[in-house]
Design a protein around this motif. Structure first.
Motif, mmCIF file in Angstrom:
data_model
loop_
_atom_site.group_PDB
_atom_site.id
_atom_site.type_symbol
_atom_site.label_atom_id
_atom_site.label_comp_id
_atom_site.label_asym_id
_atom_site.label_seq_id
_atom_site.Cartn_x
_atom_site.Cartn_y
_atom_site.Cartn_z
ATOM 1 N N GLN A 121 50.763 67.299 34.629
ATOM 2 C CA GLN A 121 51.062 67.192 33.209
ATOM 3 C C GLN A 121 50.541 65.912 32.573
ATOM 4 O O GLN A 121 49.921 65.948 31.519
ATOM 5 N N ASP A 122 50.816 64.783 33.201
ATOM 6 C CA ASP A 122 50.575 63.496 32.555
ATOM 7 C C ASP A 122 49.259 62.885 33.036
ATOM 8 O O ASP A 122 49.172 62.396 34.163
ATOM 9 N N PRO A 123 48.214 62.885 32.205
ATOM 10 C CA PRO A 123 46.942 62.305 32.633
ATOM 11 C C PRO A 123 46.984 60.795 32.778
ATOM 12 O O PRO A 123 46.082 60.190 33.333
ATOM 13 N N TRP A 124 48.054 60.153 32.273
ATOM 14 C CA TRP A 124 48.171 58.692 32.382
ATOM 15 C C TRP A 124 48.706 58.259 33.725
ATOM 16 O O TRP A 124 48.475 57.130 34.162
ATOM 17 N N SER A 125 49.443 59.114 34.422
ATOM 18 C CA SER A 125 50.017 58.740 35.718
ATOM 19 C C SER A 125 49.417 59.513 36.886
ATOM 20 O O SER A 125 49.689 59.178 38.038
ATOM 21 N N SER A 126 48.622 60.541 36.626
ATOM 22 C CA SER A 126 48.077 61.336 37.719
ATOM 23 C C SER A 126 46.817 60.725 38.327
ATOM 24 O O SER A 126 46.346 61.192 39.369
ATOM 25 N N LEU A 127 46.259 59.695 37.688
ATOM 26 C CA LEU A 127 45.066 59.032 38.208
ATOM 27 C C LEU A 127 45.415 57.620 38.662
ATOM 28 O O LEU A 127 46.176 56.918 37.988
ATOM 29 N N ASN A 128 44.851 57.211 39.781
ATOM 30 C CA ASN A 128 45.079 55.869 40.304
ATOM 31 C C ASN A 128 44.328 54.858 39.440
ATOM 32 O O ASN A 128 43.096 54.903 39.363
ATOM 33 N N PRO A 129 45.037 53.929 38.775
ATOM 34 C CA PRO A 129 44.350 52.982 37.885
ATOM 35 C C PRO A 129 43.437 52.003 38.614
ATOM 36 O O PRO A 129 42.585 51.369 37.985
ATOM 37 N N ARG A 130 43.592 51.875 39.937
ATOM 38 C CA ARG A 130 42.776 50.939 40.709
ATOM 39 C C ARG A 130 41.456 51.547 41.186
ATOM 40 O O ARG A 130 40.592 50.824 41.701
ATOM 41 N N LEU A 131 41.325 52.863 41.086
ATOM 42 C CA LEU A 131 40.125 53.532 41.565
ATOM 43 C C LEU A 131 39.187 53.853 40.413
ATOM 44 O O LEU A 131 39.629 54.249 39.334
ATOM 45 N N ARG A 132 37.896 53.705 40.670
ATOM 46 C CA ARG A 132 36.915 54.177 39.698
ATOM 47 C C ARG A 132 36.944 55.706 39.667
ATOM 48 O O ARG A 132 37.385 56.361 40.615
ATOM 49 N N VAL A 133 36.466 56.258 38.563
ATOM 50 C CA VAL A 133 36.536 57.706 38.374
ATOM 51 C C VAL A 133 35.857 58.447 39.514
ATOM 52 O O VAL A 133 36.360 59.466 39.986
ATOM 53 N N ARG A 134 34.715 57.950 40.003
ATOM 54 C CA ARG A 134 34.003 58.654 41.062
ATOM 55 C C ARG A 134 34.855 58.772 42.332
ATOM 56 O O ARG A 134 34.787 59.786 43.038
ATOM 57 N N ASP A 135 35.685 57.745 42.604
ATOM 58 C CA ASP A 135 36.526 57.782 43.793
ATOM 59 C C ASP A 135 37.714 58.724 43.603
ATOM 60 O O ASP A 135 38.114 59.427 44.542
ATOM 61 N N SER A 136 38.282 58.726 42.401
ATOM 62 C CA SER A 136 39.392 59.641 42.124
ATOM 63 C C SER A 136 38.933 61.093 42.181
ATOM 64 O O SER A 136 39.610 61.959 42.751
ATOM 65 N N VAL A 137 37.781 61.371 41.588
ATOM 66 C CA VAL A 137 37.270 62.744 41.554
ATOM 67 C C VAL A 137 36.924 63.237 42.946
ATOM 68 O O VAL A 137 37.179 64.393 43.302
ATOM 69 N N ALA A 138 36.363 62.348 43.772
ATOM 70 C CA ALA A 138 35.901 62.758 45.104
ATOM 71 C C ALA A 138 37.001 62.786 46.148
ATOM 72 O O ALA A 138 36.766 63.242 47.276
ATOM 73 N N GLU A 139 38.196 62.324 45.812
ATOM 74 C CA GLU A 139 39.240 62.158 46.824
ATOM 75 C C GLU A 139 39.567 63.456 47.550
ATOM 76 O O GLU A 139 39.605 63.515 48.782
ATOM 77 N N GLY A 140 39.823 64.538 46.809
ATOM 78 C CA GLY A 140 40.149 65.816 47.441
ATOM 79 C C GLY A 140 39.009 66.357 48.280
ATOM 80 O O GLY A 140 39.222 66.962 49.337
ATOM 81 N N LEU A 141 37.780 66.130 47.836
ATOM 82 C CA LEU A 141 36.611 66.589 48.570
ATOM 83 C C LEU A 141 36.469 65.837 49.891
ATOM 84 O O LEU A 141 36.243 66.432 50.947
ATOM 85 N N VAL A 142 36.631 64.520 49.852
ATOM 86 C CA VAL A 142 36.456 63.688 51.046
ATOM 87 C C VAL A 142 37.564 63.948 52.062
ATOM 88 O O VAL A 142 37.316 64.010 53.273
ATOM 89 N N VAL A 143 38.790 64.106 51.585
ATOM 90 C CA VAL A 143 39.924 64.295 52.492
ATOM 91 C C VAL A 143 39.867 65.648 53.190
ATOM 92 O O VAL A 143 40.176 65.757 54.385
#
Length: 342
Positions: A121-143
């Motif tokens: 629901q909340d796009p402000w809390s669902s993303l890690n503020p310490r990670l760049r967008v490329r790392d957040s987007v790729a997280e599920g793929l890499v794991v």
């Protein structure tokens, strides 16, 4: 008692069969989640159970959206968490392409998590503020999948393009984006691992009204292009009507009505569904609409009423409603409804 609430001989008769395949992508059979309630400081004792989900069955077809609606606390989000394997069910089964997911471990579980993603629901809390967008987007793929650095970079660029973000977004941080853009980033992260089902938990409720239509249109476009299925959990009935092909109405952990979306909105059958729709804000405030006041509050899921759970608040309750729990049965217009009126 969960077996008594099975719908017919099998789940295949439920609304929600695949639009492009005879077999649905996801089948949920008599799913239940009961949370224990404990008392005592030194010696904890179980004094009851919160029946958050209580014998729910449905199917989601390929390239299809199922909307789950109902009041807060009715079990919608718990159902979504069960499909994500964030909770273990008390009873019932969840099948993906005919395979029971509850016994999956190791590589098989990682593959399931890659196929079933979520946007919260909340796009402000669902993303890690310490990670760049490329790392957040790729997280599920890499794991969940083995990919090279080049494949990862190409996939991030591809999904950012698919959700309408520029290539330079990959090197920036979440705080540099608006709420709508952050939700696009979250959606890109869900797409990265090549999913088949995305669970949308109130995906537009935290956004400005002017942005909601853009995200809803994007979701529909992506579904068509990527051949995705969605489970949409939402309070906003207009959002559900616009996106969902099938809609299920939940009350106190159970599905009380299930039908094709336009059939449900055009002719709701269950008294609770009628009251829920009557309480929604109309598109035209001057248009005449039916007022359906409900008595009292939602009963406690720890000690639900006997028979039909809705009968203490139902304006058309009959004596049988307090004695016999109605099963979800076929009704006119493609509906499935759990009500003694039908």
């Amino acid at each position: 008692m969960l077996e008594d609430r099975a719908i017919g001989a099998g789940i295949m008769s439920l609304p929600g069969g695949g639009a492009t395949d005879a077999a649905p992508l996801v089948q949920v059979e008599r799913l239940a989640k009961h949370f224990p309630v404990t008392r005592g400081l030194l010696v904890a004792r179980t004094s009851g159970h919160v029946k958050a989900v209580d014998g729910v069955s449905f199917a989601i077809g390929r390239e299809e959206t199922l909307g789950l609606v109902g009041e807060s606390g009715c079990g919608k989000t718990t159902t979504a968490r069960l499909l994500l394997r964030l909770e273990r069910p008390t009873a019932g089964r969840i099948l993906l392409q005919g395979q029971d997911i509850l016994g999956l471990e190791g590589p098989a579980l990682r593959e399931y998590r890659a196929k079933v993603q979520a946007v919260f629901q909340d796009p402000w809390s669902s993303l890690n503020p310490r990670l760049r967008v490329r790392d957040s987007v790729a997280e599920g793929l890499v794991v969940n999948r083995r990919v090279s650095a080049a494949e990862r970079q190409d996939r991030v660029a591809e999904v950012l393009r698919q959700v309408g973000l520029p290539p330079d977004a990959a090197s920036r941080f979440p705080h540099e984006f608006s709420g709508g853009q952050r939700q696009r980033i979250a959606l890109a992260g869900a797409l990265a691992s090549y999913p088949q089902l995305i669970i949308l938990d109130e995906p537009v409720s935290a956004l400005d009204v002017s942005i909601r239509a853009q995200i809803m249109n994007l979701l529909k476009d992506l579904q068509s292009e990527q051949k995705l299925s969605y489970l949409l959990v939402a309070h906003n009935l207009a959002t559900v009507r616009y996106i969902a092909h099938q809609t299920a109405v939940m009350y106190l952990g159970r599905i009380v009505e299930h039908a094709p979306t336009e059939a449900l909105f055009g002719n709701p059958l269950h008294p609770y569904t009628k009251a829920l729709f009557a309480a929604a804000l109309p598109a035209d405030p001057d248009a005449p609409r039916e007022e359906i006041p409900l008595q009292g509050e939602v009963p406690s899921p720890i000690d639900p009423p006997p028979g039909c759970h809705f009968h203490p608040r139902c304006p058309v309750a009959m004596p049988v409603c307090s004695e016999v729990d109605p099963a979800l049965k076929p009704a006119a217009g493609g509906h499935q409804v759990a009500c003694h009126l039908y």
